[in-house]
Enzyme design. Structure first.
Site, short mmCIF file in Angstrom:
data_model
loop_
_atom_site.label_atom_id
_atom_site.label_comp_id
_atom_site.label_asym_id
_atom_site.label_seq_id
_atom_site.Cartn_x
_atom_site.Cartn_y
_atom_site.Cartn_z
N CYS A 52 0.81 -1.22 0.00
CA CYS A 52 0.00 0.00 0.00
C CYS A 52 0.85 1.26 0.00
CB CYS A 52 -0.92 0.01 1.22
SG CYS A 52 -1.89 -1.50 1.46
N ASP A 84 -3.09 -2.99 7.87
CA ASP A 84 -4.25 -3.74 8.33
C ASP A 84 -4.25 -5.16 7.78
OD1 ASP A 84 -4.85 -1.00 8.91
OD2 ASP A 84 -6.94 -1.57 9.15
N CYS A 125 -2.09 3.06 3.11
CA CYS A 125 -2.91 2.12 3.89
C CYS A 125 -3.90 2.86 4.78
CB CYS A 125 -2.00 1.21 4.70
SG CYS A 125 -2.87 -0.21 5.43
N ASP A 126 -4.87 2.10 5.24
CA ASP A 126 -6.13 2.62 5.77
C ASP A 126 -6.04 3.82 6.70
OD1 ASP A 126 -6.81 0.33 4.45
OD2 ASP A 126 -7.88 -0.59 6.09
N LYS A 127 -5.28 3.70 7.80
CA LYS A 127 -5.35 4.73 8.83
C LYS A 127 -4.56 5.97 8.48
CE LYS A 127 -7.86 1.79 10.85
NZ LYS A 127 -7.72 0.76 9.80
N CYS A 197 -5.12 -1.97 -1.11
CA CYS A 197 -6.06 -3.06 -1.42
C CYS A 197 -7.15 -2.60 -2.38
CB CYS A 197 -6.66 -3.60 -0.13
SG CYS A 197 -5.42 -4.27 1.01
N GLU A 446 -10.24 -5.31 13.74
CA GLU A 446 -11.20 -5.71 12.71
C GLU A 446 -11.36 -7.23 12.71
OE1 GLU A 446 -10.33 -2.04 9.59
OE2 GLU A 446 -9.57 -4.04 9.14
N SER A 472 -13.57 -5.08 8.80
CA SER A 472 -12.78 -4.58 7.68
C SER A 472 -13.69 -4.11 6.56
CB SER A 472 -11.87 -5.70 7.16
OG SER A 472 -11.35 -5.39 5.90
#
Length: 561
Positions: A52, A84, A125-127, A197, A446, A472
Site C-alpha cells: 500500500c 491492516d 494504507c487505511d489509517k 487493497c 477488525e 474490515s
C-alpha cells in the site's frame, strides 16, 4: 497570514536571533533565497512492509519537483503505518487504529514544531488517510492529501483477485472446499505489486472521501499506484500546495458540515467500509464540526448503493478508474440532487470539478440513482438493548432484514476464529465478539479473519455478527460493529450469555435481547483489563467511545464519556 509579506516559517528563519536555525538549514541545502520562500512539509507514510505504501518514496519525487517549480522549498518527514492486511487476525491489529492517532499527532508535531507554511501528506494504507485529514483539520493550515493509489488486480485462471479473495480462501481451505495448493496459488497471485487493497475497502473508501471533502484534488486519488499518469498528478499537487500557502487557504475552509455529508454519502452509496463512519466522525471532531452517528445514518439513507464494487459487488478500484472514477460516481449523485457544492483544494468547486466528468462507453461499474445496485444505502445505525449509544450495520444484503437467534459469545477475536476454523459456528447463530472495542481491545481490531473464513465455508449469509470492535472494509455478511458503550466500559454487550435470544431488526433499527440485563448488572463486576503496556495502555486510558469517533483529543469544553 494576514500580512502578505509574512509567513509562518518566519518564526524560525527571519531576523538575527534565528541565525542558528538558518545555519542548520543551510547544512541541508538551503540557500539564502530559500528563506524568503514558503517552506512546505512533505509528510510521507512510506514503508517497505506493505504494498500500500512501498512506492511512496518514489511518488514524493514528482511532488517535490512541483513544490520547487512553484518557488517553494520542500522539507521531508516520515511517519508510521500499520498494515491492516498484514496484522489482520493477530495481536498486532490492535496497533492499527491506535496508529491513526499517532500519525495525526506526528504530523502536527512536525509541522507546528518547525513552523511550516503548509503540508502535503502522501498516504496509502487505511489509517494514514483519515490521520492526515485529522491533522490538517486540527491545525487548520494550508494542506493537501495525495493518495498513493490502488493496487492493480491480481489474476488467476482469468479471474481478477484482491486480498479479499485470500482471506476467503483461508476459510474455504479450512472447510475442505479448497486444497492447500489452490490456497497457495491465490496467495501468490492476489497482490501483484504496489498500491492499496483493490476493492472499495477502507483505503479506497477514504480516498474517495478525501476527494468529496475537498482535501484531495478530484481525480488524483483515483489514479492507480503504478499508472503512468500518477507522477504528473503528483507534480500538480506539489504546485497546488504552494498556491494554497500563498493564498493562505486553510483546511477548515474545506472541512464543513456540507463536505462531510458529501463524503458520508459517497462512502454509503459506494458500498464502502464502515470504518468511514469512525473516521469521518473523528475528522469532524478535529474540525469542530457538529456531526454524529445519527447524522451519518440520515445521510446514508438519502441514496442507494450505485457502485458495483467489491466486497459485495463485482468490480475493483481500477475498474472504477477506467469507468470515469470518483467524478463519474459523484456526478450520478449530483444529478439526483444529493450533493452540496463545496470548495476543493483544486481551486474549483466540487460541482465545477464534476462538470469535467467523462464516462467510459458501456461502463458497468456505476449506475444512476434511479437504477441502483441496491435500493438502500450502505449503512444503518442501530440502537436497542445492546447498543444504547449506537452500533453500525453494514448493509450488504437485504436492507430490512430481521435476524433472530441464540448468542454465541466470545471474549476475543482469536477465541471466535478458533471455533470458526473447527466448523463450530452454525446457521442461525448470533456471534458476539466483545472486549475488542477502542478501550477494551485496546485498539478496536477488525474481524475480517472471522467473516472471511465463514464466507469460505459458505455460511456467511446464515449468521449474524455483533462486536464492539470493527469490521474490515472487505467484510461482508450481516455484520454489526462499533457497538457502544463497549463491553470494557460496562456496556450491555458485557452482560450477554451463551444461548440468550438476540433479535436484530434492521428496519426498526434495533438490537434487543430476551434477558433481564438489569438483574445481571446488579451482580456484574467489571473484569480487570489485561495490561498491554506502553502506547496501548496510554490509548486505552485516553480514547473516547466509538460513537464519538474513538478520538484521543478533546476540546476545552468536552469531557470524554
Amino acid at each position: 497570514m494576514s500580512n502578505p509579506k509574512s509567513k509562518r516559517s518566519d518564526a524560525i528563519v527571519k531576523g538575527p536571533a534565528h541565525a542558528p536555525a538558518r545555519a542548520m538549514l543551510r547544512a541541508t541545502g538551503f540557500e539564502t533565497a530559500d528563506f524568503d520562500a514558503p517552506i512546505i512539509g512533505l509528510v510521507n507514510t512510506w514503508t517497505t512492509v506493505t504494498p500500500c505504501n512501498m512506492h511512496l518514496d518514489k511518488l514524493a519525487e514528482p511532488v517535490r519537483l512541483g513544490i520547487e517549480q512553484a518557488g517553494a522549498r520542500a522539507v521531508d518527514f516520515n511517519t508510521i503505518v500499520i498494515s491492516d492486511g498484514i496484522t489482520m487476525g493477530a495481536e498486532g491489529m490492535r496497533a492499527s487504529l491506535i496508529s491513526r492517532e499517532v500519525i495525526a499527532d506526528s504530523i502536527e508535531l512536525a509541522v507546528r514544531g518547525h513552523s511550516l507554511d503548509g503540508v502535503i501528506v502522501l498516504v496509502g494504507c487505511d489509517k494514514t488517510i483519515p490521520a492526515a485529514a485529522m491533522a490538517l483539520a486540527r491545525m487548520d493550515i494550508p494542506g493537501l492529501i495525495l493518495y498513493g493509489g490502488s493496487i492493480m488486480p491480481g489474476e488467476r485462471n482469468g479471474e481478477a483477485l484482491s486480498i479479499q479473495d485470500v482471506f476467503e480462501a483461508v476459510g474455504a481451505e479450512a472447510a475442505g472446499n479448497m486444497s492447500e495448493q489452490e490456497l497457495g496459488e491465490i496467495e501468490r497471485a492476489a497482490c501483484p505489486g504496489a498500491g492499496a487493497c483493490g476493492g472499495q475497502f477502507t483505503a479506497n473508501t477514504m480516498a474517495m472521501a478525501m476527494s468529496m471533502l475537498g482535501l484531495s484534488p478530484m481525480g488524483a486519488n483515483d489514479i492507480p499506484a503504478i499508472h503512468p499518469d500518477k507522477n504528473a498528478a503528483a507534480t500538480k499537487c506539489g504546485q497546488r500546495i504552494v498556491e494554497l500557502v500563498r493564498d493562505d487557504v486553510c483546511a477548515r475552509q474545506f472541512v464543513s458540515r456540507q463536505s462531510i455529508e458529501n463524503a458520508a454519502l459517497a462512502a454509503s452509496a459506494s458500498g464502502g467500509s464502515t470504518n468511514a463512519i469512525l473516521h469521518l466522525l473523528a475528522i469532524a471532531h478535529e474540525a469542530g464540526v457538529a456531526f454524529d452517528l445519527e447524522a451519518f445514518h440520515e445521510v446514508a439513507q438519502r441514496a442507494p448503493i450505485i457502485a458495483d464494487l467489491k466486497p459485495s459487488g463485482q468490480f475493483l478500484a481500477n475498474d472504477l478508474f477506467l469507468a470515469g472514477g470518483t467524478r463519474l460516481f459523484a456526478s450520478k449523485l449530483r444529478a439526483a440532487g444529493l450533493l452540496s457544492d463545496t470548495p476543493t483544494v483544486s481551486g474549483n468547486s466540487l460541482f465545477a470539478e464534476l462538470d469535467q466528468t467523462s464516462e467510459a462507453p458501456g461502463q458497468q461499474v456505476v449506475r444512476d440513482v434511479a437504477n441502483p445496485i441496491k435500493a438502500s444505502g450502505g449503512y444503518r445505525i442501530l440502537y436497542g438493548d445492546l447498543a444504547p449509544d449506537g452500533a453500525v450495520l453494514k448493509v450488504s444484503g437485504e436492507a430490512d432484514a430481521v435476524f433472530e437467534g441464540p448468542a454465541r459469545v466470545f471474549e476475543s477475536e482469536e477465541d471466535c476464529f478458533a471455533i470458526v476454523q473447527q466448523g463450530g459456528i452454525k446457521a442461525g447463530d448470533v456471534v458476539i465478539i466483545r472486549n475488542e472495542g477502542p478501550r477494551g481491545g485496546p485498539g478496536m481490531r477488525e474481524m475480517l479473519a472471522v467473516t472471511a473464513a465463514l464466507v469460505g465455508q459458505g455460511i456467511i449469509d446464515d449468521v449474524a455478527f455483533i462486536t464492539d470492535g470493527r469490521f474490515s472494509g472487505a467484510s461482508k455478511g450481516f455484520v454489526i460493529g462499533h457497538t457502544a458503550p463497549e463491553a470494557a466500559a460496562g456496556g450491555p454487550l458485557a452482560l450477554v450469555k451463551n444461548g440468550d435470544l438476540i433479535r436484530i431488526d434492521s428496519k426498526a433499527r434495533r438490537i434487543d435481547i430476551d434477558a433481564d440485563l438489569a438483574a445481571r448488572r446488579a451482580n456484574w463486576q467489571q473484569p480487570k483489563r489485561k495490561p498491554y503496556g506502553g502506547v496501548f495502555d496510554k490509548y486505552a486510558h485516553l480514547v473516547s467511545s466509538a460513537a464519538k469517533g474513538a478520538v484521543t483529543t478533546i476540546h476545552s469544553t468536552e469531557k470524554f464519556q
